[in-house]
Design a protein around this motif. Structure first.
Motif, PDB file in Angstrom:
ATOM      1  N   ASP A 195      41.436  69.424  18.204  1.00  0.00           N
ATOM      2  CA  ASP A 195      42.784  68.856  18.074  1.00  0.00           C
ATOM      3  C   ASP A 195      43.609  69.697  17.102  1.00  0.00           C
ATOM      4  O   ASP A 195      43.114  70.628  16.462  1.00  0.00           O
ATOM      5  CB  ASP A 195      42.722  67.389  17.626  1.00  0.00           C
ATOM      6  CG  ASP A 195      41.998  67.189  16.310  1.00  0.00           C
ATOM      7  OD1 ASP A 195      41.833  68.163  15.545  1.00  0.00           O
ATOM      8  OD2 ASP A 195      41.588  66.042  16.030  1.00  0.00           O
ATOM      9  N   ASP A 196      44.877  69.360  16.992  1.00  0.00           N
ATOM     10  CA  ASP A 196      45.776  70.144  16.147  1.00  0.00           C
ATOM     11  C   ASP A 196      45.324  70.154  14.693  1.00  0.00           C
ATOM     12  O   ASP A 196      45.390  71.184  14.007  1.00  0.00           O
ATOM     13  CB  ASP A 196      47.204  69.598  16.223  1.00  0.00           C
ATOM     14  CG  ASP A 196      47.882  69.914  17.546  1.00  0.00           C
ATOM     15  OD1 ASP A 196      47.292  70.660  18.355  1.00  0.00           O
ATOM     16  OD2 ASP A 196      49.000  69.406  17.771  1.00  0.00           O
ATOM     17  N   ALA A 197      44.834  69.020  14.206  1.00  0.00           N
ATOM     18  CA  ALA A 197      44.424  68.937  12.811  1.00  0.00           C
ATOM     19  C   ALA A 197      43.227  69.845  12.528  1.00  0.00           C
ATOM     20  O   ALA A 197      43.181  70.526  11.500  1.00  0.00           O
ATOM     21  CB  ALA A 197      44.088  67.495  12.450  1.00  0.00           C
ATOM     22  N   SER A 198      42.256  69.873  13.434  1.00  0.00           N
ATOM     23  CA  SER A 198      41.080  70.725  13.254  1.00  0.00           C
ATOM     24  C   SER A 198      41.442  72.202  13.348  1.00  0.00           C
ATOM     25  O   SER A 198      40.906  73.042  12.598  1.00  0.00           O
ATOM     26  CB  SER A 198      40.021  70.384  14.307  1.00  0.00           C
ATOM     27  OG  SER A 198      39.591  69.049  14.169  1.00  0.00           O
ATOM     28  N   TRP A 199      42.345  72.514  14.257  1.00  0.00           N
ATOM     29  CA  TRP A 199      42.825  73.897  14.389  1.00  0.00           C
ATOM     30  C   TRP A 199      43.508  74.351  13.101  1.00  0.00           C
ATOM     31  O   TRP A 199      43.223  75.418  12.570  1.00  0.00           O
ATOM     32  CB  TRP A 199      43.780  73.978  15.570  1.00  0.00           C
ATOM     33  CG  TRP A 199      44.400  75.313  15.821  1.00  0.00           C
ATOM     34  CD1 TRP A 199      45.672  75.700  15.514  1.00  0.00           C
ATOM     35  CD2 TRP A 199      43.790  76.437  16.476  1.00  0.00           C
ATOM     36  NE1 TRP A 199      45.903  76.994  15.922  1.00  0.00           N
ATOM     37  CE2 TRP A 199      44.759  77.463  16.514  1.00  0.00           C
ATOM     38  CE3 TRP A 199      42.525  76.671  17.020  1.00  0.00           C
ATOM     39  CZ2 TRP A 199      44.516  78.714  17.089  1.00  0.00           C
ATOM     40  CZ3 TRP A 199      42.277  77.910  17.592  1.00  0.00           C
ATOM     41  CH2 TRP A 199      43.257  78.917  17.619  1.00  0.00           C
ATOM     42  N   ARG A 200      44.388  73.524  12.588  1.00  0.00           N
ATOM     43  CA  ARG A 200      45.114  73.879  11.361  1.00  0.00           C
ATOM     44  C   ARG A 200      44.174  73.973  10.167  1.00  0.00           C
ATOM     45  O   ARG A 200      44.305  74.865   9.326  1.00  0.00           O
ATOM     46  CB  ARG A 200      46.224  72.852  11.086  1.00  0.00           C
ATOM     47  CG  ARG A 200      47.436  72.996  12.002  1.00  0.00           C
ATOM     48  CD  ARG A 200      48.609  72.193  11.475  1.00  0.00           C
ATOM     49  NE  ARG A 200      48.302  70.767  11.428  1.00  0.00           N
ATOM     50  CZ  ARG A 200      48.526  69.918  12.419  1.00  0.00           C
ATOM     51  NH1 ARG A 200      49.056  70.352  13.551  1.00  0.00           N
ATOM     52  NH2 ARG A 200      48.235  68.637  12.288  1.00  0.00           N
ATOM     53  N   ARG A 201      43.223  73.027  10.071  1.00  0.00           N
ATOM     54  CA  ARG A 201      42.288  73.063   8.953  1.00  0.00           C
ATOM     55  C   ARG A 201      41.455  74.335   8.991  1.00  0.00           C
ATOM     56  O   ARG A 201      41.205  74.965   7.958  1.00  0.00           O
ATOM     57  CB  ARG A 201      41.375  71.837   8.977  1.00  0.00           C
ATOM     58  CG  ARG A 201      40.444  71.781   7.766  1.00  0.00           C
ATOM     59  CD  ARG A 201      39.468  70.629   7.810  1.00  0.00           C
ATOM     60  NE  ARG A 201      38.653  70.601   6.599  1.00  0.00           N
ATOM     61  CZ  ARG A 201      37.460  70.064   6.505  1.00  0.00           C
ATOM     62  NH1 ARG A 201      36.917  69.463   7.559  1.00  0.00           N
ATOM     63  NH2 ARG A 201      36.795  70.089   5.366  1.00  0.00           N
ATOM     64  N   SER A 202      41.017  74.718  10.176  1.00  0.00           N
ATOM     65  CA  SER A 202      40.212  75.933  10.315  1.00  0.00           C
ATOM     66  C   SER A 202      40.975  77.147   9.809  1.00  0.00           C
ATOM     67  O   SER A 202      40.431  77.975   9.061  1.00  0.00           O
ATOM     68  CB  SER A 202      39.807  76.132  11.779  1.00  0.00           C
ATOM     69  OG  SER A 202      38.975  75.078  12.224  1.00  0.00           O
ATOM     70  N   PHE A 203      42.229  77.283  10.191  1.00  0.00           N
ATOM     71  CA  PHE A 203      43.008  78.438   9.769  1.00  0.00           C
ATOM     72  C   PHE A 203      43.397  78.350   8.293  1.00  0.00           C
ATOM     73  O   PHE A 203      43.428  79.370   7.589  1.00  0.00           O
ATOM     74  CB  PHE A 203      44.241  78.613  10.658  1.00  0.00           C
ATOM     75  CG  PHE A 203      43.964  79.453  11.869  1.00  0.00           C
ATOM     76  CD1 PHE A 203      44.136  80.823  11.845  1.00  0.00           C
ATOM     77  CD2 PHE A 203      43.481  78.870  13.022  1.00  0.00           C
ATOM     78  CE1 PHE A 203      43.842  81.606  12.952  1.00  0.00           C
ATOM     79  CE2 PHE A 203      43.187  79.633  14.141  1.00  0.00           C
ATOM     80  CZ  PHE A 203      43.365  81.016  14.104  1.00  0.00           C
ATOM     81  N   THR A 204      43.658  77.145   7.808  1.00  0.00           N
ATOM     82  CA  THR A 204      44.024  76.997   6.401  1.00  0.00           C
ATOM     83  C   THR A 204      42.905  77.459   5.487  1.00  0.00           C
ATOM     84  O   THR A 204      43.128  78.185   4.510  1.00  0.00           O
ATOM     85  CB  THR A 204      44.365  75.528   6.091  1.00  0.00           C
ATOM     86  OG1 THR A 204      45.512  75.148   6.859  1.00  0.00           O
ATOM     87  CG2 THR A 204      44.689  75.340   4.618  1.00  0.00           C
ATOM     88  N   ILE A 205      41.670  77.050   5.795  1.00  0.00           N
ATOM     89  CA  ILE A 205      40.537  77.407   4.943  1.00  0.00           C
ATOM     90  C   ILE A 205      40.059  78.827   5.201  1.00  0.00           C
ATOM     91  O   ILE A 205      39.799  79.592   4.266  1.00  0.00           O
ATOM     92  CB  ILE A 205      39.375  76.407   5.143  1.00  0.00           C
ATOM     93  CG1 ILE A 205      39.799  75.001   4.711  1.00  0.00           C
ATOM     94  CG2 ILE A 205      38.134  76.859   4.361  1.00  0.00           C
ATOM     95  CD1 ILE A 205      38.771  73.929   5.008  1.00  0.00           C
ATOM     96  N   ASN A 206      39.957  79.214   6.461  1.00  0.00           N
ATOM     97  CA  ASN A 206      39.302  80.473   6.806  1.00  0.00           C
ATOM     98  C   ASN A 206      40.211  81.696   6.774  1.00  0.00           C
ATOM     99  O   ASN A 206      39.721  82.819   6.594  1.00  0.00           O
ATOM    100  CB  ASN A 206      38.662  80.372   8.197  1.00  0.00           C
ATOM    101  CG  ASN A 206      37.548  79.356   8.260  1.00  0.00           C
ATOM    102  OD1 ASN A 206      37.124  78.820   7.246  1.00  0.00           O
ATOM    103  ND2 ASN A 206      37.074  79.065   9.457  1.00  0.00           N
ATOM    104  N   VAL A 207      41.502  81.497   6.976  1.00  0.00           N
ATOM    105  CA  VAL A 207      42.420  82.639   7.060  1.00  0.00           C
ATOM    106  C   VAL A 207      43.512  82.574   5.996  1.00  0.00           C
ATOM    107  O   VAL A 207      43.711  83.529   5.242  1.00  0.00           O
ATOM    108  CB  VAL A 207      43.058  82.743   8.464  1.00  0.00           C
ATOM    109  CG1 VAL A 207      43.926  83.998   8.555  1.00  0.00           C
ATOM    110  CG2 VAL A 207      42.000  82.757   9.546  1.00  0.00           C
TER     111      VAL A 207
END
Length: 248
Positions: free
Chosen positions: A96-108
């Motif tokens: 979902d959008d929240a998981s996508w954003r969290r992944s990029f926020t932490i990892n990138v």
């Protein structure tokens, strides 16, 4: 070889456990002054007790202002190891959008802000080594159910190569490490989250490794130590795969 990082000041994220912790200890044992950060204060306390050259600071890498404040207060740094990361499981249809954003926020995004914070001092002094944690999973080798994670780790490779190209003539190097499956506490959490027979879950991870075993955090730390040291002075913009042959 002792003294490989003598005189260097290193900043490490996610240093409370796993690869980050092993790297903090390896750097300190090689003579570096280490600023070890994590969101887990208790883990940092236990790490600091293991070596006198390790100073700790609680840091949430998703907070850019906190990153700037830390670098201003504790820098300048000769080495940055961006180790913090988050593994989201699932295909694109499970993301979902929240998981996508969290992944990029932490990892990138965290790497963007950390690199941007340490680079001015490195450039002023004409030296520095940035090491970014990527992954074999999906960025190098297609791995099922790692859609968001793989996308972020591919982005890390692009970020790394861009920084390397932009500053290659100014003394700053930037390289990426792509581990395979490493036996860390975070992997243990994911194994237990699968449910069912925990031993069987571990065995499935082991069976997909050509060497018949998982990697150890210290094996990844050894590569990070090389990239942090002057031994790798002719190395920049590279993607180092350390996966026990999994991606062959």
């Amino acid at each position: 070889m002792s003294g490989r990082l003598t005189g260097k000041h290193a900043l490490i994220t996610a240093a409370g456990a796993g690869i980050g912790r092993a790297t903090a200890l390896a750097f300190a044992q090689a003579g570096a002054k280490v600023c070890a950060t994590d969101i887990d204060g208790e883990a940092l306390d236990s790490l600091a007790a293991e070596h006198a050259s390790i100073a700790t600071s609680k840091l949430d890498v998703t907070r850019p202002d906190d990153i700037k404040a830390l670098v201003q207060a504790s820098g300048p740094f000769d080495v940055l190891f961006n180790c913090a990361g988050f593994v989201h499981a699932g295909t694109i249809l499970d993301t979902d959008d929240a998981s996508w954003r969290r992944s990029f926020t932490i990892n990138v995004d965290s790497m963007f802000h950390l690199c941007k914070a340490v680079l001015p001092d490195m450039l002023e002094r004409g030296k520095g080594s940035i090491i970014n944690m990527s992954s074999v999973a999906s960025s190098i080798k297609g791995v099922p159910n790692r859609f968001a994670y793989g996308a972020t780790k591919a982005a890390v490779i692009g970020l790394t190569r861009s920084i390397a190209s932009d500053f290659v003539a100014r003394g700053v190097r930037c390289n990426a490490i792509c581990p395979g499956t490493v036996k860390t506490p975070s992997l243990g959490d994911r194994v237990r989250a699968l449910g069912g027979d925990e031993a069987a879950n571990w065995q499935r991870f082991i069976e997909r490794q050509p060497m018949g075993r998982l990697g150890e955090p210290e094996e990844i730390a050894a590569l990070a130590l090389y990239l942090a040291s002057d031994e790798s002075a002719f190395t920049t913009g590279t993607v180092h795969v350390v996966d026990g042959g999994w991606s062959n």
